[in-house]
Write an enzyme that holds these catalytic residues in place. Structure first.
Site, PDB file in Angstrom:
ATOM      1  N   HIS A 171       0.824  -1.221   0.000  1.00 16.78           N
ATOM      2  CA  HIS A 171       0.000   0.000   0.000  1.00 16.78           C
ATOM      3  C   HIS A 171       0.853   1.263   0.000  1.00 16.78           C
ATOM      4  CE1 HIS A 171      -4.053  -1.817   0.935  1.00 16.78           C
ATOM      5  NE2 HIS A 171      -3.238  -2.845   1.063  1.00 16.78           N
ATOM      6  N   ASP A 383       3.451   9.514  -0.818  1.00 12.74           N
ATOM      7  CA  ASP A 383       2.318   8.719  -0.337  1.00 12.74           C
ATOM      8  C   ASP A 383       2.057   7.616  -1.348  1.00 12.74           C
ATOM      9  OD1 ASP A 383       0.121   7.996   1.194  1.00 12.74           O
ATOM     10  OD2 ASP A 383      -0.548  10.068   1.456  1.00 12.74           O
TER      11      ASP A 383
HETATM   12  P1  ADP Z   1      -2.924   6.672   5.195  1.00  5.57           P
HETATM   13  O1  ADP Z   1      -3.351   5.339   4.711  1.00  5.57           O
HETATM   14  O2  ADP Z   1      -1.468   6.907   5.123  1.00  5.57           O
HETATM   15  O3  ADP Z   1      -3.468   7.047   6.518  1.00  5.57           O
HETATM   16  P2  ADP Z   1      -4.826   7.695   3.233  1.00  5.57           P
HETATM   17  O4  ADP Z   1      -5.152   9.103   2.841  1.00  5.57           O
HETATM   18  O5  ADP Z   1      -4.627   6.782   2.089  1.00  5.57           O
HETATM   19  O6  ADP Z   1      -3.559   7.749   4.177  1.00  5.57           O
HETATM   20  O7  ADP Z   1      -5.992   7.095   4.093  1.00  5.57           O
HETATM   21  C1  ADP Z   1      -6.466   7.709   5.263  1.00  5.57           C
HETATM   22  C2  ADP Z   1      -7.805   7.097   5.581  1.00  5.57           C
HETATM   23  O8  ADP Z   1      -8.139   7.392   6.942  1.00  5.57           O
HETATM   24  C3  ADP Z   1      -8.912   7.648   4.722  1.00  5.57           C
HETATM   25  O9  ADP Z   1      -9.681   6.596   4.206  1.00  5.57           O
HETATM   26  C4  ADP Z   1      -9.744   8.482   5.663  1.00  5.57           C
HETATM   27  O10 ADP Z   1     -11.134   8.450   5.418  1.00  5.57           O
HETATM   28  C5  ADP Z   1      -9.467   7.860   6.996  1.00  5.57           C
HETATM   29  N1  ADP Z   1      -9.610   8.916   7.997  1.00  5.57           N
HETATM   30  C6  ADP Z   1      -9.271  10.181   7.811  1.00  5.57           C
HETATM   31  N2  ADP Z   1      -9.579  10.925   8.872  1.00  5.57           N
HETATM   32  C7  ADP Z   1     -10.129  10.116   9.747  1.00  5.57           C
HETATM   33  C8  ADP Z   1     -10.640  10.319  11.027  1.00  5.57           C
HETATM   34  N3  ADP Z   1     -10.624  11.505  11.591  1.00  5.57           N
HETATM   35  N4  ADP Z   1     -11.099   9.248  11.656  1.00  5.57           N
HETATM   36  C9  ADP Z   1     -11.072   8.043  11.070  1.00  5.57           C
HETATM   37  N5  ADP Z   1     -10.593   7.806   9.850  1.00  5.57           N
HETATM   38  C10 ADP Z   1     -10.129   8.828   9.195  1.00  5.57           C
HETATM   39  C1  G6P Z   2      -1.143   3.256   6.346  1.00  6.30           C
HETATM   40  C2  G6P Z   2      -0.470   1.914   6.157  1.00  6.30           C
HETATM   41  C3  G6P Z   2      -1.287   0.814   6.837  1.00  6.30           C
HETATM   42  C4  G6P Z   2      -1.534   1.206   8.284  1.00  6.30           C
HETATM   43  C5  G6P Z   2      -2.198   2.568   8.381  1.00  6.30           C
HETATM   44  C6  G6P Z   2      -2.442   3.039   9.810  1.00  6.30           C
HETATM   45  O1  G6P Z   2      -2.352   3.227   5.684  1.00  6.30           O
HETATM   46  O2  G6P Z   2      -0.316   1.633   4.776  1.00  6.30           O
HETATM   47  O3  G6P Z   2      -0.607  -0.416   6.777  1.00  6.30           O
HETATM   48  O4  G6P Z   2      -2.345   0.235   8.910  1.00  6.30           O
HETATM   49  O5  G6P Z   2      -1.371   3.523   7.723  1.00  6.30           O
HETATM   50  O6  G6P Z   2      -1.277   2.947  10.572  1.00  6.30           O
HETATM   51  P1  G6P Z   2      -1.169   2.030  11.872  1.00  6.30           P
HETATM   52  O7  G6P Z   2       0.282   2.068  12.225  1.00  6.30           O
HETATM   53  O8  G6P Z   2      -2.058   2.663  12.884  1.00  6.30           O
HETATM   54  O9  G6P Z   2      -1.633   0.652  11.525  1.00  6.30           O
END
Ligand code: ADP
Ligand code: G6P
Length: 502
Positions: A171, A383
């Site tokens: 991912h 990202d």
């Molecule tokens: P990463 O996977 O690195 O966190 P992404 O932008 O790909 O970055 O995904 C973030 C995900 O977390 C999104 O699907 C978003 O909807 C979710 N998210 C963002 N803000 C919140 C929040 N305040 N509470 C729960 N989930 C959230």
């Molecule tokens: C990104 C990574 C995931 C991870 C998530 C939240 O989306 O690709 O593998 O689960 O961040 O991070 P955490 O450390 O809380 O699992």
């Protein structure tokens, strides 16, 4: 286990629900954050199967199984927890996964802590996951492993005698050769990855980086088919491809149109009247570029005084990995910058340039922020994909939002035609993009957002799953039964949203 119908088995470090001790001595569950969970939860709800992962708690008791069973309810899939100790969490999760692989794969090698103790823990914990898979799956199940925490899992399963096909999806980005070379365990890790039969990346850029590393570091393989097949010395073939992940766009769109979201978005806009609302939503993570984004916003307010009292930046930060010192430092830096900028520009009439929210929002509030915002500022330093950018577009149901997007987000590959692309290190360039977005004529906003929404709808998470599983079939992995035109059932979607809102 005995033979029976083939199931989809998703394996990731975390389960989609995180357990923690509740006030009455029991366990409470909340949905996990991050793109991996957002993407895979609707898939499992729709298809059924098994999800193997860590429940987020180190004391493993029978209460864990009961709490997980009640979190999934009648959702039609089963959660299989992997028990990790506090030492595992320290060495494998905080250590190797998040202080070595996470920064290295995001090109931030100066933040890596290459502690050999972490590496040993990473190997041991990948072995633990393999043991759970062996006990929880049937011979014919389709095992699909996810993300950087489990790069060694196929090698562990092979060691245990598993010969069935194994698939993997990364991912996060895969780094360029000169950065990957810094890893002390570079050969072992790359060889272990080649034990998978299908390896998926988010973008062509990641796929190319990976193939460059294989070509350079592994001398007994040959590569063909425009860099998508690796021929192993034992006659096996490893397929490699890029499969950009999407979101459940229809579900976001539907929720953005719901009366509850419309009411919440109206309230937000009424509280900040006559303003362009600029939104940032990120997990607390140094890869997300939040401090540079705040600095760019400050440059914008200084260079374009017409923006003052006309714009408000709402920055939502979701707590994440707060046991790691760099994450704690980042939080302090963000708070300091918000304080400095608000101190410099706040006006007696009540205008406060930055509204800072530090907590996990529930899904309704998140979608209401997306719907209320005029501009999304998504400026990661690097990202894998960035789902927030796609979610904002899906929720801009009036086609009236502007997306400012880092060119270093995987999402830029699909969203480049409608978004204003920026280099997040270029403060003045980002400030100009903010100014341009605020001044953009309505017709241009609409045209751009329509392009974006088309791209997001086309690349849904269900299409992503189909594409990946079809590739698995094409690579002579045994056929996984796929419906011809795979779409989520309405029932599964509702169940998904109900859980998210609970
Ligand atoms: P990463 O996977 O690195 O966190 P992404 O932008 O790909 O970055 O995904 C973030 C995900 O977390 C999104 O699907 C978003 O909807 C979710 N998210 C963002 N803000 C919140 C929040 N305040 N509470 C729960 N989930 C959230
Ligand atoms: C990104 C990574 C995931 C991870 C998530 C939240 O989306 O690709 O593998 O689960 O961040 O991070 P955490 O450390 O809380 O699992």
């Amino acid at each position: 286990m005995t033979e029976r119908e083939r199931r989809l088995v998703v394996v990731s470090n975390r389960l989609p629900f995180v357990l923690s001790p509740g006030p009455d001595g029991g366990l409470v569950s909340r949905p996990g954050s991050g793109g991996l969970v957002t993407a895979l939860l609707p898939v499992l709800r729709d298809r059924g199967g098994v999800w193997v992962g860590w429940p987020g708690i180190t004391d493993h008791t029978e209460a864990v199984d009961a709490a997980l069973a009640s979190a999934t309810g009648k959702a039609g899939y089963h959660l299989a927890p992997v028990a990790l100790t506090a030492e595992d969490q320290a060495g494998f999760y905080h250590g190797f996964s998040n202080e070595v692989l996470w920064p290295l794969f995001h090109d931030l090698q100066s933040l890596c802590n290459f502690d050999p103790v972490y590496w040993r823990s990473y190997c041991e914990v990948n072995h633990k996951y393999a043991q759970v898979i062996l006990s929880e799956t049937y011979k014919d199940d389709f095992v699909w492993v996810h993300d950087y925490q489990l790069l060694l899992l196929a090698a562990e399963l092979r060691r245990a005698g598993v010969t069935s096909p194994l698939a993997f999806f990364l991912h996060i980005p895969f780094p360029p050769l000169d950065i990957y070379l810094k890893l002390p365990w570079r050969f072992t890790l790359l060889r272990a990855l080649l034990e998978y039969d299908l390896i998926g990346f988010q973008t062509l850029r990641d796929q190319r980086n990976f193939m460059h590393c294989v070509r350079t570091l592994i001398d007994d393989v040959s590569i063909s088919h425009r860099s998508s097949q690796i021929h192993m010395p034992d006659g096996r073939q490893v397929r490699v491809g890029s499969f950009p992940i999407g979101i459940d766009a229809a579900a976001f769109q539907r929720q953005a149109r719901s009366p509850a979201v419309i009411a919440a978005a109206d309230t937000l806009r009424a509280e900040l009247p006559n303003r362009e609302l600029i939104l940032g939503v990120d997990r607390l993570d140094y890869t997300k570029g939040i401090p540079l984004r705040l600095e760019a916003f400050r440059v914008a307010l200084r260079q374009f005084p017409d923006l003052q009292e006309r714009v408000t930046l709402i920055q939502v930060v979701v707590p994440s990995r707060d046991d790691i010192p760099q994450y704690r430092d980042l939080k302090l830096r963000i708070e300091q910058l918000v304080g400095e900028i608000n101190g410099e520009f706040t006006r007696p009439g009540g205008w406060v340039p930055i509204h800072y929210v530090y907590r996990a929002l529930d899904r309704l509030d998140l979608v209401a922020y997306y719907r209320a915002a005029h501009i999304a500022l998504v400026t990661p330093l690097k990202d894998g994909m960035n789902l927030v950018a796609k979610e904002f577009c899906a929720c801009s149901v009036d086609s009236d939002g502007v997306l400012i997007l880092s060119e270093f987000a995987g999402a830029a590959a699909q969203l480049q035609h409608g978004a204003l692309l920026v280099n997040p290190y270029d403060l003045e360039g980002t400030a100009e993009a903010i100014h341009r977005a605020c001044a953009m004529p309505a017709a241009e906003r609409r045209r751009r957002m329509q392009l974006l929404r088309r791209a997001v709808n086309r690349q849904s998470v269900f299409r992503w799953v189909n594409g990946f599983l079809e590739a698995a079939i094409a690579s002579d992995l045994d056929a996984f039964p796929l419906p011809d035109d795979y779409l989520p059932s309405a029932e599964a979607e509702h169940a998904y949203w109900d859980t998210e809102l609970a």
